[in-house]
Design an enzyme around this catalytic site. Structure first.
Site, PDB file in Angstrom:
ATOM      1  N   ASP A  89      -0.278   4.502 -33.683  1.00 24.79           N
ATOM      2  CA  ASP A  89      -0.481   5.940 -33.657  1.00 24.79           C
ATOM      3  C   ASP A  89      -0.199   6.572 -32.303  1.00 24.79           C
ATOM      4  O   ASP A  89       0.162   7.718 -32.228  1.00 24.79           O
ATOM      5  CB  ASP A  89      -1.901   6.299 -34.134  1.00 24.79           C
TER       6      ASP A  89
ATOM      7  N   ASP B 193      -3.532  -4.070 -35.944  1.00 26.96           N
ATOM      8  CA  ASP B 193      -4.456  -3.714 -34.874  1.00 26.96           C
ATOM      9  C   ASP B 193      -5.844  -4.161 -35.289  1.00 26.96           C
ATOM     10  O   ASP B 193      -6.245  -3.959 -36.430  1.00 26.96           O
ATOM     11  CB  ASP B 193      -4.453  -2.204 -34.657  1.00 26.96           C
TER      12      ASP B 193
ATOM     13  N   PHE C 296     -23.296   7.565 -20.040  1.00 27.91           N
ATOM     14  CA  PHE C 296     -22.319   6.538 -19.662  1.00 27.91           C
ATOM     15  C   PHE C 296     -21.215   7.169 -18.829  1.00 27.91           C
ATOM     16  O   PHE C 296     -20.710   8.249 -19.137  1.00 27.91           O
ATOM     17  CB  PHE C 296     -21.703   5.917 -20.929  1.00 27.91           C
TER      18      PHE C 296
ATOM     19  N   SER D  18     -25.307   3.144 -18.999  1.00 31.65           N
ATOM     20  CA  SER D  18     -26.041   4.350 -19.383  1.00 31.65           C
ATOM     21  C   SER D  18     -27.517   3.966 -19.361  1.00 31.65           C
ATOM     22  O   SER D  18     -27.849   2.797 -19.144  1.00 31.65           O
ATOM     23  CB  SER D  18     -25.610   4.812 -20.775  1.00 31.65           C
TER      24      SER D  18
ATOM     25  N   GLU E 181     -22.096   2.580 -31.338  1.00 31.51           N
ATOM     26  CA  GLU E 181     -22.756   1.394 -30.791  1.00 31.51           C
ATOM     27  C   GLU E 181     -24.211   1.712 -30.461  1.00 31.51           C
ATOM     28  O   GLU E 181     -25.124   0.971 -30.786  1.00 31.51           O
ATOM     29  CB  GLU E 181     -22.045   0.906 -29.521  1.00 31.51           C
TER      30      GLU E 181
ATOM     31  N   ASP F 144     -27.846   7.978 -26.719  1.00 31.43           N
ATOM     32  CA  ASP F 144     -26.461   7.497 -26.849  1.00 31.43           C
ATOM     33  C   ASP F 144     -25.975   7.756 -28.268  1.00 31.43           C
ATOM     34  O   ASP F 144     -26.410   7.105 -29.217  1.00 31.43           O
ATOM     35  CB  ASP F 144     -26.466   5.989 -26.524  1.00 31.43           C
TER      36      ASP F 144
END
Lengths: 557, 707
Positions: free
Chosen positions: B542, B321, B392, B399, B362, B358
């Site tokens: 998972d 992944d 967001f 956002s 990120e 935020d």
């Protein structure tokens, strides 16, 4: 004497043989590949001939067999061969071209039938005083062809097992048999027989040939039989003296041709193998294993015979007892090594008379399981089984489930390979141990002590590995030995064949694993060295105790 | 959770002492029978005991004692390997205290508060499908999924990780394990494991080795060893009539303790047999297997079967992944690209303002980058009194912030390109077409573009520029992948990104291939495709939607944080939930196979020297010439045979640390691994016993009655 030394002649002779075989490797290997893989094409001459044969024997050529079906066909064909050949010998006296010989007594007829059907050609009779022209040419010679073809067919099936993917179809025995006889063995034998005739080998239908000094010697269809007896690694001589007889093998160059014939198919089959598995390097690796062992062995035999420990050999400069003067050490040593390395068993000198170490090497050649290069077909499948075992032992060392040619070597494969590997040592060792424990059997030995033991070891090694040659002094024509050696020939031939076919079936079922950098490489010199090592070490470990008491004890006295 | 001795990999003499009782217990023929090679040694030892009792001598008793020691050493090796697992099992058992479960009375999980009616049931009596309530401070009574509520859970009893984890209903973080403890809040758990089959139970059984079954390669190797044993039994048994024949021939040779008129003496025959059969690998084979599982456990990976560990060594294709394995889980701002005409500092300022509230990684990275790249001080949200923060939302995909300045409102938005451009248009703005080029450029380079725009009252809205969010590839990944490539393993990165982004990251990380915009069924299809062409596939996962792929993969490593469906489907569980560990798992699998191969080769190669010791010892009496084979110049026939037997026993002890630790493994091509191992274990296996037997002989020769 001056002139050229034994060393130089030996080296030149061996080099010439290697060159001749090397030149044949590619064309013959490729040709055999085409014969055994060809699609059924209709209009060609060969196609029409084949179709005629299939119609006559009631075979649908496109119907491929499961491994067990293939095995049943091999066994049925061989069983019928034994019965027919047995009856043939029993009724000889009532048939034409019998040279005045009566039918053979049951024990001998049985032994001979088994011997020729198993590609062994152990001969408890003397050709010129027991078998007429008819039975030699249409009984024994026929088995020389078909028993050789069976060996090649089984090898081809094993190779198909490696090459094919997720299938249980492994080919059709009757098609393989027909093609191998018609397009490989017959044409080469035909040409070889003509060349042998040109070289002075007898080929006539007269019962007797009178020579200058009032001797009468049996004649017959010798050249044609000589060709296939060697080409098919059968070895049963027309005459009791086999290729030491001037009518079978008159000159040094017919000698060269005969040795070439008995080596050429076993040494070219690896090319066929490489072609079928679509990787010529794999074939080259296998032929290299065969070549390395064969060269070491040949050098040792010639070397030991030249040094020739003992008073007389030291005086004359080499061990010449039992060898033809016209052949000398190199031609005899090469022949002896070649015939024991290939399960042929024809001889141009008498192995019983070899030096203890020289004879020991000949014995060891057979104990290796006839793999370098071995009998036609049998050598290839034997060596591939050894390669499987090598891959398994060493393959784990690269950290993957061992695989050979993309096929995983799992529990079933290793079980079959191990059983294969058990058969001949078991037959040999149990045969010798049981025989030597019975006091009456000791009379068969010409000599007591280590040499006598070597004679008995040689007899069982020869029978179990389907070689057919004998240490001349050994008196094997007793009920005990006829029975014991007969059983060794039977089990030594057909148990491995069944195991090899089962192995092929199990391999063909698998989907191949693509090769990556993590794959154990099986085409490099390292692998060649490993297979040579495993072959020699495993055999040495198995047979060292008895060898120590036979040739080694004799040689170190 | 690893025991101290296991961790340092060295052998503590105490372990030998501790394993002694087990070594004796394992002498029971019903147990020994499972190991045919050592079973033969045991029979031989019993037989020599009888022979030595009937006709006692120093020689006979020395051989007898060492044959028994050979068997005991083999048993001790296995016991030590098992002992390490037992220590771990004990620590796990402590977590399995008997708790009382609070089963919901009406079996309806939709409860509003923890005051619902419950019945007290002992934990072992819980059945699949029962609903239980667990509150703060209580132990979760069994494996299951959270169906109601959210709680922080302490899983340290099982994973060893002390930081609590959040478990909540729905989604991929709903699985809880019996034996773990709820720290805060309350949850309703639906029990998914039958009694006695919980994860903890299975773990205990696994590390104890009580459920150990032979793996495919082990079975195949056992067959080969059995075949070799049969060959050597044949070689030794058939030697006897030949020896009698030879002794008869040389009747004048004296009778000795080694060879008399009845042939080779029983004790010598058994000694020869034991020396020849592959006892070294036979003794260590099961210890190697147990230790392989143990090495995984030490790395906090639980393999559900030895077969899975072995399969890991065979893996051809790794599905990785992207997020968490190839890259750090989150993207970071790495550039601000202003639209021509807009000052870089202006864009940076807007980007920072829009990200202050935020809290996603990120968002934080944008603030950090504005500070590092443009020297903008990080402002506190409290400083901007009149700000209204826009969070967001999935619908708007934006956002931002609305700042009230002197009566007018300054709106800043950041978000997905299409959404922000659409917003600009709705605010009567005319987005600069050159922004599309910037967005394209960022995507092409594998980054994620976020467009920043602003709108002041009375002005038209405008696009300021693009924030370049970059997926940061973990350090050293390219090198790891190239090592995997050298081992012949192909790496495939699986990502939900678009093909362009995926391609750029794949190139940077150095993976061989990638699967972009991957849905669970694409992953499944990829696995099937690889398997159809004969390759073996490993993957991690998972989520519940990973379960089918995990089940289909040859090696499926489920993350411990994942759902119980995923854990059920895979054949390994990583307690640390670290997807990178797949690479280590492959290495451990390979090491396991290599150790077996190396010791097998070593074992067989040893036989050559033993022959050179024993054959002349037996037969030089009748054929003095055979003394030439005694190249080690061993003192006497008796000392030669004793030395070979002693060497054969001692080499087992000497190799136990190697069997437990595994042979040294450096990733490399099969050719290079083979050359190295062949040299060390093949050639070493031929030479070592010559030296070892000679050295032992020098000592043995001093014993009275031996020289």
């Amino acid at each position: 004497m001056g002139g050229i030394t034994i060393d130089a002649t030996g080296a030149l002779l061996v080099a010439a043989m290697v060159a001749a075989l090397a030149l044949s490797y590619k064309p013959l290997g490729d040709y055999m590949y085409r014969v055994v893989t060809r699609e059924h094409h209709g209009t060609s001459f060969s196609g029409r001939v084949e179709r005629g044969v299939y119609r006559a024997i009631g075979v649908r050529p496109s119907a491929e067999q499961h491994w067990s079906g293939y095995a049943r066909s091999v066994l049925a064909f061989s069983a019928v061969s034994i019965v027919v050949l047995y009856l043939f010998q029993r009724v000889q006296g009532r048939l034409p071209l019998d040279n005045g010989f009566a039918g053979l007594e049951p024990g001998l007829a049985w032994n001979t039938a088994v011997s020729f059907t198993t590609n062994t050609n152990w001969q408890a009779y003397s050709g010129e005083s027991a078998m007429g022209i008819l039975i030699q040419a249409s009984g024994l010679a026929v088995q020389n062809f078909v028993s050789a073809a069976v060996g090649i067919a089984v090898a081809v099936v094993l190779v198909r097992g490696f090459a094919r993917k997720a299938t249980d179809k492994l080919g059709n025995f009757w098609v393989d048999l027909t093609r191998i006889v018609l397009w490989i063995l017959l044409p080469i034998s035909f040409v070889a027989a003509i060349v042998l005739v040109a070289g002075g080998v007898v080929q006539n239908l007269t019962d007797f040939t009178t020579t200058a000094n009032d001797q009468t010697i049996t004649g017959g269809l010798v050249a044609s039989q000589e060709a296939i007896k060697n080409l098919g690694t059968n070895g049963g001589g027309y005459y009791n003296a086999n290729a030491a007889h001037p009518f079978e093998n008159p000159t040094t160059w017919t000698n060269f041709l005969i040795v070439y014939l008995l080596l050429v198919i076993p040494f070219s089959l690896p090319r066929t193998f490489g072609r079928i598995v679509r990787d010529n390097r794999q074939g080259f690796a296998i032929v290299s294993v065969m070549g390395v062992i064969a060269l070491i062995s040949t050098a040792l035999v010639i070397g030991f015979e030249k040094i020739g420990a003992g008073t007389v050999p030291q005086a004359v400069g080499a061990a010449m007892e039992g060898k033809e003067v016209r052949f000398g050490i190199p031609d005899s040593g090469l022949f002896a090594a070649a015939t024991t390395l290939t399960s042929t068993g024809s001889v141009n000198s008498f192995h019983d008379s070899y030096t203890s170490f020289g004879g020991g090497v000949l014995l060891l050649n057979m104990m290796l399981g006839e793999v370098a290069p071995g009998g036609v077909g049998a050598g290839l499948y034997g060596l591939l089984v050894l390669a499987v075992i090598t891959v398994f032992i060493a393959g784990l060392m690269v950290g993957r489930t061992p695989e050979y040619l993309g096929k995983k070597i799992g529990a079933r494969e290793i079980k079959l390979a191990s059983l294969y590997f058990l058969v001949t040592p078991a037959l040999l060792l149990v045969g010798v141990a049981a025989s030597i424990a019975v006091p009456s059997n000791l009379h068969a030995m010409q000599e007591a002590g280590p040499h006598g033991l070597s004679e008995m070891l040689y007899a069982f090694a020869s029978a179990s590995n389907n070689n057919g040659s004998a240490f001349a002094g050994f008196g094997a024509n007793t009920p005990w030995f006829n029975t014991a050696l007969g059983l060794c020939m039977m089990f030594g031939r057909f148990l491995p064949i069944i195991l090899v076919l089962a192995l092929a079936g199990s391999l063909a079922k698998q989907t191949p694993v693509p090769a990556t950098a993590g794959t154990f490489p099986t085409h490099k010199p390292l692998f060649v060295g490993m297979v040579v090592g495993v072959t020699i070490v495993l055999v040495a470990l198995t047979f060292l105790p008895v060898l120590a008491l036979g040739p080694v004890a004799e040689g170190l006295q | 959770m690893a025991s101290p001795t296991a961790r340092n990999g060295l052998l503590d003499p105490k372990q030998w002492v501790k394993s002694t009782p087990a070594a004796f217990r394992k002498l029971d023929p019903r147990v020994m029978w499972r190991n045919p090679v050592m079973f033969i040694v045991e029979i031989g030892a019993a037989f020599t005991t009888v022979l030595a009792a009937v006709d006692p001598s120093v020689f006979a008793w020395t051989i007898t004692v060492w044959l028994w020691l050979t068997v005991l050493f083999a048993n001790a090796a296995e016991a030590i390997a098992e002992g390490r697992g037992k220590a771990q099992a004990d620590s796990l058992r402590k977590a399995k205290t008997d708790t009382v479960a609070r089963k919901l009375a009406d079996q309806d999980p939709r409860i509003e508060s923890p005051r619902a009616a419950t019945i007290e049931v002992p934990a072992p009596e819980l059945k699949r499908g029962d609903y239980v309530l667990v509150e703060a401070g209580q132990t979760i009574p069994g494996d299951g999924d959270v169906v109601t509520g959210i709680a922080s859970v302490d899983e340290s009893a099982i994973t060893g990780e002390s930081a609590p984890v959040i478990r909540e209903s729905g989604g991929d973080r709903c699985a809880v394990m019996g034996g773990t403890k709820v720290l805060s809040d309350w949850i309703v758990v639906e029990i998914t494991a039958e009694p006695g089959k919980s994860f903890l139970d299975r773990m205990i059984a696994l590390v104890e080795g009580s459920e150990r079954r032979k793996t495919p390669n082990e079975i195949a190797l056992n067959i080969l060893l059995a075949a070799m044993t049969i060959i050597f039994v044949l070689a030794v048994v058939t030697m006897q009539p030949v020896a009698i024949f030879s002794k008869d021939y040389m009747a004048a040779a004296p009778n000795t303790a080694v060879l008399n008129q009845d042939g080779v003496t029983g004790i010598v025959l058994i000694s020869l047999l034991v020396c020849l059969i592959p006892t070294t690998i036979g003794a260590l084979l099961s210890a190697i297997g147990i230790a392989g599982m143990d090495r995984l456990v030490q790395r906090n990976v639980l393999a559900m079967s030895g077969r899975a560990v072995e399969a890991a060594g065979d893996v051809d294709t790794l599905l990785l992944d992207k997020t968490g394995t190839v890259t750090y889980g989150n993207r970071r701002a790495s550039a601000f690209l202003a639209v021509p005409g807009i000052a870089g500092s202006h864009l940076a300022d807007a980007a920072q303002l829009s990200s202050l509230a935020d809290e996603t990684p990120e968002g934080r990275s944008i603030v950090v980058y504005a500070k590092e790249g443009y020297g903008l001080r990080e402002r506190d949200t409290g400083e901007l009194a009149h700000a209204e923060w826009i969070e967001f939302a999935a619908q708007t995909r934006m956002s931002g912030v609305d700042l009230a300045e002197h009566g007018s409102v300054h709106r800043i938005r950041k978000g997905a390109a299409a959404a922000v451009i659409e917003w600009v248009k709705t605010q009567d703005g005319d987005p600069d077409p050159r922004v599309d080029e910037l967005v394209d450029q960022v995507s092409r380079e594998g980054g994620t573009p976020l467009v920043v725009a602003e709108h002041r009252d009375g002005e038209s809205a405008r696009v300021l520029g693009v924030i370049y969010l970059k997926d940061v590839v973990k350090d050293g990944m390219a090198e790891r992948f190239s090592r995997l490539r050298a081992m012949g393993i192909r790496t495939v990165m699986v990502t939900g990104d678009n093909p362009r982004t995926a391609k750029a990251i794949a190139a940077e990380a150095g993976v061989d291939d990638f699967l972009a915009e991957a849905k669970p069924e694409d992953k499944m299809a990829l696995i099937k495709r690889e398997q159809e062409s004969g390759r073996m596939v490993a993957m991690t996962g998972d989520g519940t939607n990973d379960a089918p792929a995990l089940a289909a993969a040859d090696v499926g490593v489920a993350m411990n944080t994942g759902t119980s469906a995923a854990k059920e489907a895979g054949n390994m569980v990583d307690l640390d939930s670290d997807p990178t560990k797949l690479i280590e798992i492959v290495a451990i699998g390979k090491q396991l196979l290599m150790t077996r191969g190396a010791l097998t080769t070593f074992s067989i190669a040893n036989d050559i020297a033993k022959y050179f010791a024993i054959i002349p010892a037996i037969f030089a009496v009748i054929y003095p010439g055979l003394d030439a084979l005694n190249i080690m110049r061993l003192a006497s026939p008796e000392s030669a045979i004793v030395s070979a037997v002693v060497f054969n026993a001692i080499i087992i002890i000497a190799l136990v640390p190697l069997a437990l630790k595994g042979v040294a493994y450096k990733p490399g091509s099969a050719s290079s691994l083979l050359r190295r191992n062949l040299l060390v274990y093949g050639l070493g296996g031929i030479i070592t016993p010559f030296i070892g037997i000679k050295l032992i002989d020098l000592v043995v020769a001093l014993i009275p009655g031996m020289a």
